[in-house]
Design a protein around this motif. Structure first.
Motif, PDB file in Angstrom:
ATOM      1  N   LEU A 184     -65.146 -60.216 -17.989  1.00 12.47           N
ATOM      2  CA  LEU A 184     -64.397 -60.127 -16.760  1.00 12.47           C
ATOM      3  C   LEU A 184     -65.064 -60.305 -15.347  1.00 12.47           C
ATOM      4  CD1 LEU A 184     -61.889 -57.292 -17.676  1.00 12.47           C
ATOM      5  CD2 LEU A 184     -61.682 -60.027 -17.733  1.00 12.47           C
ATOM      6  N   PHE A 185     -66.661 -60.350 -15.710  1.00 16.49           N
ATOM      7  CA  PHE A 185     -67.536 -60.348 -14.476  1.00 16.49           C
ATOM      8  C   PHE A 185     -68.105 -61.816 -14.497  1.00 16.49           C
ATOM      9  CE2 PHE A 185     -67.270 -55.881 -15.497  1.00 16.49           C
ATOM     10  CZ  PHE A 185     -66.997 -55.210 -14.134  1.00 16.49           C
ATOM     11  N   SER A 186     -67.492 -62.771 -15.038  1.00 15.60           N
ATOM     12  CA  SER A 186     -68.096 -64.133 -14.980  1.00 15.60           C
ATOM     13  C   SER A 186     -67.453 -65.121 -13.738  1.00 15.60           C
ATOM     14  CB  SER A 186     -68.088 -64.909 -16.297  1.00 15.60           C
ATOM     15  OG  SER A 186     -66.597 -64.868 -16.616  1.00 15.60           O
ATOM     16  N   VAL A 187     -68.259 -66.120 -13.486  1.00 16.09           N
ATOM     17  CA  VAL A 187     -67.686 -66.988 -12.497  1.00 16.09           C
ATOM     18  C   VAL A 187     -66.959 -68.026 -13.252  1.00 16.09           C
ATOM     19  CG1 VAL A 187     -68.080 -68.450 -10.565  1.00 16.09           C
ATOM     20  CG2 VAL A 187     -69.277 -66.113 -10.843  1.00 16.09           C
ATOM     21  N   ARG A 188     -65.712 -68.344 -13.315  1.00 10.71           N
ATOM     22  CA  ARG A 188     -65.018 -69.528 -14.055  1.00 10.71           C
ATOM     23  C   ARG A 188     -64.952 -70.745 -13.500  1.00 10.71           C
ATOM     24  NH1 ARG A 188     -63.781 -64.667 -16.291  1.00 10.71           N
ATOM     25  NH2 ARG A 188     -62.886 -64.391 -18.308  1.00 10.71           N
ATOM     26  N   ASN A 189     -65.182 -70.671 -12.070  1.00  9.67           N
ATOM     27  CA  ASN A 189     -64.919 -71.995 -11.543  1.00  9.67           C
ATOM     28  C   ASN A 189     -66.518 -72.623 -11.215  1.00  9.67           C
ATOM     29  OD1 ASN A 189     -65.887 -70.331  -9.472  1.00  9.67           O
ATOM     30  ND2 ASN A 189     -64.252 -71.029  -7.985  1.00  9.67           N
ATOM     31  N   ASP A 190     -67.478 -72.241 -11.737  1.00  9.99           N
ATOM     32  CA  ASP A 190     -68.769 -72.607 -11.195  1.00  9.99           C
ATOM     33  C   ASP A 190     -69.580 -72.653 -12.578  1.00  9.99           C
ATOM     34  OD1 ASP A 190     -71.077 -73.795 -10.019  1.00  9.99           O
ATOM     35  OD2 ASP A 190     -71.478 -72.174  -8.888  1.00  9.99           O
ATOM     36  N   VAL A 191     -69.199 -72.999 -13.549  1.00 12.86           N
ATOM     37  CA  VAL A 191     -69.827 -72.987 -14.784  1.00 12.86           C
ATOM     38  C   VAL A 191     -70.994 -74.314 -14.807  1.00 12.86           C
ATOM     39  CG1 VAL A 191     -69.955 -73.083 -17.253  1.00 12.86           C
ATOM     40  CG2 VAL A 191     -68.168 -71.778 -16.323  1.00 12.86           C
ATOM     41  N   GLN A 192     -72.165 -73.892 -15.304  1.00  9.16           N
ATOM     42  CA  GLN A 192     -73.120 -75.067 -15.054  1.00  9.16           C
ATOM     43  C   GLN A 192     -73.487 -75.354 -16.786  1.00  9.16           C
ATOM     44  OE1 GLN A 192     -76.450 -73.331 -13.009  1.00  9.16           O
ATOM     45  NE2 GLN A 192     -75.761 -74.327 -11.191  1.00  9.16           N
ATOM     46  N   LEU A 193     -73.287 -76.887 -16.820  1.00 10.51           N
ATOM     47  CA  LEU A 193     -73.807 -77.490 -18.222  1.00 10.51           C
ATOM     48  C   LEU A 193     -75.185 -78.482 -17.927  1.00 10.51           C
ATOM     49  CD1 LEU A 193     -73.011 -78.539 -21.279  1.00 10.51           C
ATOM     50  CD2 LEU A 193     -71.917 -80.032 -19.913  1.00 10.51           C
ATOM     51  N   MET A 194     -76.005 -78.133 -18.756  1.00 14.98           N
ATOM     52  CA  MET A 194     -77.370 -78.771 -18.696  1.00 14.98           C
ATOM     53  C   MET A 194     -77.199 -79.832 -19.827  1.00 14.98           C
ATOM     54  SD  MET A 194     -81.284 -77.633 -18.173  1.00 14.98           S
ATOM     55  CE  MET A 194     -81.563 -77.021 -20.082  1.00 14.98           C
ATOM     56  N   ARG A 195     -77.447 -81.084 -19.649  1.00 16.01           N
ATOM     57  CA  ARG A 195     -77.591 -81.935 -20.694  1.00 16.01           C
ATOM     58  C   ARG A 195     -78.483 -83.002 -20.604  1.00 16.01           C
ATOM     59  NH1 ARG A 195     -71.829 -84.668 -21.916  1.00 16.01           N
ATOM     60  NH2 ARG A 195     -71.749 -82.648 -22.675  1.00 16.01           N
ATOM     61  N   GLU A 196     -79.032 -83.331 -22.050  1.00 11.61           N
ATOM     62  CA  GLU A 196     -80.297 -84.201 -21.844  1.00 11.61           C
ATOM     63  C   GLU A 196     -79.923 -85.470 -22.656  1.00 11.61           C
ATOM     64  OE1 GLU A 196     -84.737 -84.159 -23.945  1.00 11.61           O
ATOM     65  OE2 GLU A 196     -83.890 -82.486 -23.482  1.00 11.61           O
ATOM     66  N   ASP A 197     -80.083 -86.549 -21.951  1.00 12.73           N
ATOM     67  CA  ASP A 197     -79.649 -87.837 -22.515  1.00 12.73           C
ATOM     68  C   ASP A 197     -80.708 -88.710 -23.494  1.00 12.73           C
ATOM     69  OD1 ASP A 197     -81.616 -88.979 -20.964  1.00 12.73           O
ATOM     70  OD2 ASP A 197     -80.143 -89.709 -19.334  1.00 12.73           O
ATOM     71  N   ALA A 198     -80.394 -89.695 -24.069  1.00 13.50           N
ATOM     72  CA  ALA A 198     -81.182 -90.128 -25.003  1.00 13.50           C
ATOM     73  C   ALA A 198     -82.728 -90.624 -24.452  1.00 13.50           C
ATOM     74  CB  ALA A 198     -80.528 -91.487 -25.578  1.00 13.50           C
ATOM     75  N   THR A 199     -82.733 -90.611 -23.068  1.00 11.19           N
ATOM     76  CA  THR A 199     -84.076 -90.811 -22.595  1.00 11.19           C
ATOM     77  C   THR A 199     -84.973 -89.834 -22.172  1.00 11.19           C
ATOM     78  OG1 THR A 199     -83.387 -91.044 -20.392  1.00 11.19           O
ATOM     79  CG2 THR A 199     -83.182 -93.162 -21.571  1.00 11.19           C
ATOM     80  N   GLY A 200     -84.381 -88.548 -22.406  1.00  8.94           N
ATOM     81  CA  GLY A 200     -84.772 -87.422 -22.073  1.00  8.94           C
ATOM     82  C   GLY A 200     -84.540 -86.834 -20.850  1.00  8.94           C
TER      83      GLY A 200
END
Length: 268
Positions: A184-200
């Motif tokens: 209940l103490f999380s920010v739901r409208n600013d979730v961060q997703l870190m992704r690495e593509d095929a080139t790194g």
């Protein structure tokens, strides 16, 4: 004076809790709001797992004649002399995994290096099936599966950590569910997703999980090795800060009240 001290401490604790909860509203804790808007405008999208460098693949080749297909796959612990009779003592062994190198290739028996980067598992199966036709008297059955589809969830969730799944199609909500969901103490409208593509190359994307149209986002489905970070609310940060320093402040308050009591006693 002791009664006064208890009342004073109670007021401080009550104020701290009220201050923390006042910053958190009911609406900000809801997922996928205004779903009726989404239902009217949603476009169907299908997701396919794509092979990337550093993926581990299990590949099974089978035909009606086990001896004919034996040279095209090996099992863990299987010696080269067993390749022509792969059923002997190997029924319970695991298939050897194929590591996709930085160039997006796997080193497949007999066929050599195969470029599989960016392919779906079905496309990879078709590639191997086509290349094997020159070596077999029949069209083989080829099955390709990812062996290390993993993702990490960090921050304000019940069980942060790295998770491995056999499911090659997973939404961000399913990933959060694996981690016990947000608190209940999380920010739901600013979730961060870190992704690495095929080139790194790594990039960070922001997801608003309170909006229903998140399902139309290209990042709604996670990929292997994604990292999801859920930020804590300001109230949670203040609460943790208060908890960390509570003993110090209570000790200080006790000292002040003790000195005050002593001074009042001496002035009487």
């Amino acid at each position: 004076m002791l009664h006064f001290r208890k009342i004073f401490l109670g007021c401080i604790l009550t104020a701290a809790m009220m201050g923390g909860t006042s910053c958190s509203s009911y609406k900000s804790a809801l997922y996928m709001q205004e779903s009726e808007v989404f239902n009217e405008t949603a476009k169907s999208q299908l997701y396919d797992f794509r092979i990337m460098p550093k993926d581990e693949l299990t590949i099974l080749v089978s035909t009606s004649d086990p001896e004919a297909s034996a040279p095209f796959y090996r099992k863990i612990g299987q010696a080269k002399g067993q390749m022509q009779n792969n059923q002997v003592g190997m029924n319970d062994a695991k298939l050897l995994v194929y590591l996709v190198d930085n160039n997006g290739c796997i080193d497949f028996p007999i066929l050599g290096m195969l470029k599989v980067d960016g392919m779906t598992t079905r496309q990879c199966e078709e590639l191997i099936r086509t290349r094997l036709k020159d070596y077999l008297n029949e069209e083989p059955n080829v099955t390709v599966r990812s062996n290390n589809y993993k993702f990490s969830v960090l921050g304000e969730v019940a069980r942060p950590g790295t998770y491995t799944t056999e499911n090659e199609k997973m939404t961000v909500f399913e990933a959060l569910a694996q981690a016990g969901d947000m608190t209940l103490f999380s920010v739901r409208n600013d979730v961060q997703l870190m992704r690495e593509d095929a080139t790194g190359k790594r990039q960070i994307y922001t997801l608003d999980l309170t909006r229903a149209d998140i399902a139309n986002s290209p990042y709604f489905y996670i990929q292997q090795n994604d990292v999801i970070y859920v930020k804590p609310t300001k109230a949670k940060v203040r609460s943790n800060t208060f908890s960390t320093n509570a003993s110090m402040w209570i000790t200080l308050l006790s000292l002040v009240t003790s000195v005050t009591t002593l001074v009042i006693a001496l002035t009487k």
